[in-house]
Design a protein around this motif. Sequence first.
Motif, PDB file in Angstrom:
ATOM      1  N   LEU A  72      -1.463  -4.138  14.515  1.00  0.00           N
ATOM      2  CA  LEU A  72      -1.258  -2.911  15.259  1.00  0.00           C
ATOM      3  C   LEU A  72      -1.565  -3.252  16.677  1.00  0.00           C
ATOM      4  CD1 LEU A  72      -2.631   0.361  13.564  1.00  0.00           C
ATOM      5  CD2 LEU A  72      -0.309  -0.086  14.545  1.00  0.00           C
ATOM      6  N   GLU A  73      -2.582  -3.598  17.155  1.00  0.00           N
ATOM      7  CA  GLU A  73      -2.800  -3.978  18.512  1.00  0.00           C
ATOM      8  C   GLU A  73      -1.792  -4.925  18.982  1.00  0.00           C
ATOM      9  OE1 GLU A  73      -6.644  -5.346  19.975  1.00  0.00           O
ATOM     10  OE2 GLU A  73      -7.175  -3.186  20.347  1.00  0.00           O
TER      11      GLU A  73
ATOM     12  N   ILE B  90      -8.717  -4.186   6.588  1.00  0.00           N
ATOM     13  CA  ILE B  90      -8.613  -3.217   7.778  1.00  0.00           C
ATOM     14  C   ILE B  90      -8.584  -3.771   9.136  1.00  0.00           C
ATOM     15  CG2 ILE B  90      -9.642  -1.052   8.847  1.00  0.00           C
ATOM     16  CD1 ILE B  90     -10.706  -0.406   5.897  1.00  0.00           C
TER      17      ILE B  90
ATOM     18  N   GLU C 284      -8.777   3.435  15.101  1.00  0.00           N
ATOM     19  CA  GLU C 284      -9.343   2.635  14.147  1.00  0.00           C
ATOM     20  C   GLU C 284      -9.173   1.399  14.747  1.00  0.00           C
ATOM     21  OE1 GLU C 284      -7.044   4.758  13.527  1.00  0.00           O
ATOM     22  OE2 GLU C 284      -6.990   5.595  11.551  1.00  0.00           O
ATOM     23  N   PRO C 285      -8.222   0.608  15.169  1.00  0.00           N
ATOM     24  CA  PRO C 285      -8.242  -0.766  15.677  1.00  0.00           C
ATOM     25  C   PRO C 285      -9.058  -1.078  16.676  1.00  0.00           C
ATOM     26  CG  PRO C 285      -5.798   0.307  15.488  1.00  0.00           C
ATOM     27  CD  PRO C 285      -6.794   1.461  15.392  1.00  0.00           C
ATOM     28  N   ILE C 286      -9.369  -0.106  17.660  1.00  0.00           N
ATOM     29  CA  ILE C 286     -10.486  -0.492  18.526  1.00  0.00           C
ATOM     30  C   ILE C 286     -11.873  -0.444  17.885  1.00  0.00           C
ATOM     31  CG2 ILE C 286     -11.508   0.475  20.803  1.00  0.00           C
ATOM     32  CD1 ILE C 286      -8.867   2.236  20.692  1.00  0.00           C
TER      33      ILE C 286
ATOM     34  N   ARG D 145     -13.133  -3.963  20.426  1.00  0.00           N
ATOM     35  CA  ARG D 145     -12.426  -4.325  21.691  1.00  0.00           C
ATOM     36  C   ARG D 145     -12.364  -3.198  22.777  1.00  0.00           C
ATOM     37  NH1 ARG D 145      -7.649  -7.682  19.229  1.00  0.00           N
ATOM     38  NH2 ARG D 145      -8.901  -9.364  18.180  1.00  0.00           N
ATOM     39  N   PRO D 146     -11.921  -3.247  23.772  1.00  0.00           N
ATOM     40  CA  PRO D 146     -11.830  -2.121  24.673  1.00  0.00           C
ATOM     41  C   PRO D 146     -10.289  -1.711  24.461  1.00  0.00           C
ATOM     42  CG  PRO D 146     -12.611  -3.913  25.963  1.00  0.00           C
ATOM     43  CD  PRO D 146     -12.147  -4.510  24.727  1.00  0.00           C
TER      44      PRO D 146
ATOM     45  N   LEU E 116      -7.881   4.622   4.527  1.00  0.00           N
ATOM     46  CA  LEU E 116      -7.667   4.083   5.766  1.00  0.00           C
ATOM     47  C   LEU E 116      -6.633   2.759   5.888  1.00  0.00           C
ATOM     48  CD1 LEU E 116     -11.418   3.576   6.898  1.00  0.00           C
ATOM     49  CD2 LEU E 116      -9.714   4.657   8.179  1.00  0.00           C
ATOM     50  N   ILE E 117      -6.623   2.083   4.864  1.00  0.00           N
ATOM     51  CA  ILE E 117      -5.819   0.923   4.818  1.00  0.00           C
ATOM     52  C   ILE E 117      -4.278   1.469   4.721  1.00  0.00           C
ATOM     53  CG2 ILE E 117      -5.051  -1.066   3.363  1.00  0.00           C
ATOM     54  CD1 ILE E 117      -7.825  -1.412   2.657  1.00  0.00           C
TER      55      ILE E 117
ATOM     56  N   ALA F 137     -12.361  -4.993   1.661  1.00  0.00           N
ATOM     57  CA  ALA F 137     -11.650  -4.064   2.263  1.00  0.00           C
ATOM     58  C   ALA F 137     -11.711  -3.847   3.932  1.00  0.00           C
ATOM     59  CB  ALA F 137     -12.409  -2.556   1.842  1.00  0.00           C
ATOM     60  N   ARG F 138     -12.869  -4.030   4.432  1.00  0.00           N
ATOM     61  CA  ARG F 138     -13.046  -4.095   5.897  1.00  0.00           C
ATOM     62  C   ARG F 138     -12.251  -5.432   6.388  1.00  0.00           C
ATOM     63  NH1 ARG F 138     -19.185  -3.188   7.061  1.00  0.00           N
ATOM     64  NH2 ARG F 138     -18.871  -4.549   8.953  1.00  0.00           N
TER      65      ARG F 138
ATOM     66  N   PHE G 294     -12.696  -1.318  14.783  1.00  0.00           N
ATOM     67  CA  PHE G 294     -12.755  -2.321  13.947  1.00  0.00           C
ATOM     68  C   PHE G 294     -12.648  -3.462  14.545  1.00  0.00           C
ATOM     69  CE2 PHE G 294     -12.029   0.716  10.294  1.00  0.00           C
ATOM     70  CZ  PHE G 294     -12.968   0.341   9.434  1.00  0.00           C
ATOM     71  N   LEU G 295     -11.933  -3.698  15.661  1.00  0.00           N
ATOM     72  CA  LEU G 295     -11.806  -5.175  16.302  1.00  0.00           C
ATOM     73  C   LEU G 295     -12.996  -5.115  17.434  1.00  0.00           C
ATOM     74  CD1 LEU G 295      -8.010  -5.398  16.778  1.00  0.00           C
ATOM     75  CD2 LEU G 295      -9.389  -6.275  14.995  1.00  0.00           C
TER      76      LEU G 295
ATOM     77  N   LEU H 212      -3.194   2.906   8.264  1.00  0.00           N
ATOM     78  CA  LEU H 212      -2.724   1.563   9.321  1.00  0.00           C
ATOM     79  C   LEU H 212      -1.525   1.367   8.881  1.00  0.00           C
ATOM     80  CD1 LEU H 212      -6.465   0.050   9.593  1.00  0.00           C
ATOM     81  CD2 LEU H 212      -5.117   1.074  11.393  1.00  0.00           C
TER      82      LEU H 212
ATOM     83  N   ALA I 136     -11.692   3.693   1.825  1.00  0.00           N
ATOM     84  CA  ALA I 136     -11.287   2.479   2.411  1.00  0.00           C
ATOM     85  C   ALA I 136      -9.689   2.423   2.094  1.00  0.00           C
ATOM     86  CB  ALA I 136     -11.933   1.228   1.848  1.00  0.00           C
TER      87      ALA I 136
ATOM     88  N   ARG J 115       1.120   3.432  10.110  1.00  0.00           N
ATOM     89  CA  ARG J 115       1.452   3.001  11.469  1.00  0.00           C
ATOM     90  C   ARG J 115       2.105   1.827  11.737  1.00  0.00           C
ATOM     91  NH1 ARG J 115      -4.025   5.390  12.583  1.00  0.00           N
ATOM     92  NH2 ARG J 115      -4.317   3.980  14.346  1.00  0.00           N
TER      93      ARG J 115
ATOM     94  N   LEU K  74      -5.157  -5.275   9.579  1.00  0.00           N
ATOM     95  CA  LEU K  74      -4.089  -4.550  10.009  1.00  0.00           C
ATOM     96  C   LEU K  74      -4.391  -4.049  11.532  1.00  0.00           C
ATOM     97  CD1 LEU K  74      -4.000  -2.456   6.459  1.00  0.00           C
ATOM     98  CD2 LEU K  74      -1.743  -4.130   7.344  1.00  0.00           C
ATOM     99  N   SER K  75      -5.637  -3.740  11.834  1.00  0.00           N
ATOM    100  CA  SER K  75      -5.819  -3.323  12.981  1.00  0.00           C
ATOM    101  C   SER K  75      -5.318  -4.323  14.089  1.00  0.00           C
ATOM    102  CB  SER K  75      -7.570  -3.348  13.269  1.00  0.00           C
ATOM    103  OG  SER K  75      -7.887  -2.255  12.240  1.00  0.00           O
TER     104      SER K  75
ATOM    105  N   PHE L  65       0.618  -1.224  -0.174  1.00  0.00           N
ATOM    106  CA  PHE L  65      -0.090   0.167   0.074  1.00  0.00           C
ATOM    107  C   PHE L  65       0.957   1.296  -0.132  1.00  0.00           C
ATOM    108  CE2 PHE L  65      -3.493  -2.842   0.830  1.00  0.00           C
ATOM    109  CZ  PHE L  65      -4.415  -2.052   0.385  1.00  0.00           C
TER     110      PHE L  65
ATOM    111  N   PHE M 296     -18.047   2.971   8.588  1.00  0.00           N
ATOM    112  CA  PHE M 296     -18.530   1.771   8.017  1.00  0.00           C
ATOM    113  C   PHE M 296     -19.269   1.926   6.661  1.00  0.00           C
ATOM    114  CE2 PHE M 296     -17.411  -1.934  10.655  1.00  0.00           C
ATOM    115  CZ  PHE M 296     -16.233  -1.232  11.387  1.00  0.00           C
TER     116      PHE M 296
END
Lengths: 243, 243
Positions: free
Chosen positions: A155-156, A148, B104-106, B111-112, B147-148, A144-145, B108-109, B151, B144, B154, A151-152, A108, B134
């Motif tokens: 990162l976590e 994403i 974003e990770p929080i 999670r807290p 966003l990709i 795409a989702r 999309f995933l 991420l 999209a 990062r 990748l999320s 990307f 979304f």
Amino acid sequence: MSTPAGNRSAPPPTERRSAAKAVPAGALLKSLPLFKALDEASLGRLAAATHRRVLARGERVFSRGDDPEGMYVVVYGQVRLLGRARGGGERLAGVVDAGHSFGEPIMFLERPALVDAEAATDALVLQLPKEAVFAEIERNPRFARRLIAGLSSRLEALVQQQERQDRGGGQARVVDYLLRQGGSTAGVPFTLPAAKAAVAAHLRLTPEHFSRLLHELAAEELLRIDGRRITLLQPLRLAALRH
Amino acid sequence: MSTPAGNRSAPPPTERRSAAKAVPAGALLKSLPLFKALDEASLGRLAAATHRRVLARGERVFSRGDDPEGMYVVVYGQVRLLGRARGGGERLAGVVDAGHSFGEPIMFLERPALVDAEAATDALVLQLPKEAVFAEIERNPRFARRLIAGLSSRLEALVQQQERQDRGGGQARVVDYLLRQGGSTAGVPFTLPAAKAAVAAHLRLTPEHFSRLLHELAAEELLRIDGRRITLLQPLRLAALRH
């Protein structure tokens, strides 16, 4: 084709190799989390563009500085990502397990790879060329989702890993790492995914310090070492050393 | 509304605050890299859903354990992300500059949050609710892709940061960090984005070791320290200490 989570319950290499050659690319893709939400037409288009690479342990997928023009998904086996360590040696930057992908950032951002990617075990890797991935993002927001979300999670995981490595001294870091690699089952050997020096750098230890810590744990009969092969003998007692 | 890259050339807080209140959300979004490729209709839909938060230094955007239900973009100022350090203190996990996004990770995933996010300076942050993000991914593959790509950068930055922190001793890590924070201009003070202990944890140093290294550099007249305010006096000589 199933996607084993580790390399312990997988069939022997030769069997896997011929099985992988026989299975159509579409079926392989369909078995991977990244592609699960896709319809048959999307799967077909991606499968047609997919290259499969059957790798022997140690074989390179790409090297630092390369422009890999696509992303990769591991079907079976493990791929290790190796960066540079202090003093010019190798440093384990990550391990990609079956079902997971790698190389998206390079694709990307259109920048050369920061790491070497090589097979840590015998492995089957699918390469998806950039044009096919980009075209599918245009067509399919679900894909795409998924990208994403993938990748999320990476990162976590990196943030959590940094935090874990900050906590505790060298012994706690080694024990934590071994338990995550080897699981909590006593007596089942596993192989370190990279050379000891690279794993040491990953754990922010000198190779000598890492070796000494391993041998101290072996002397206490908590584990057994045979080159890169490690057997955890008393995982519960090891776990108590994590804090 | 311009998007200053740091906090040094920005107008004074009160001015920025009233300016930010006057500018429509669509114009703010349009000025940010993440939204540049969007057409007016997309921008309008996202702007209608956007909440703006004017934050004083130290104010929280969300706390570890929260479920923030959306993503965030910094218009001006800086937001620091604080994890937990060894011994229970804070550890700087990242700094989000103007023009960049977080959370974003929080989202999309689902999670807290793993970190506290709080304003490191006076800041303006836009919150984009999950549903709006979304829906826009469904409508707009360009969004999209942005966003990709965000991420992906990062992830790359984290991997590079880990590698940098492995190399060199404590002094090299401190110098490298200060040069990245303060740029290479001599005599322009900047403020550490978090408490010294949190920055020390980020650099894998004890607070005492970090403090000692800073004071050694000050004794050599390479920099000046005034609480969390640092002025680099001889950036070129400092740069020579990085290796």
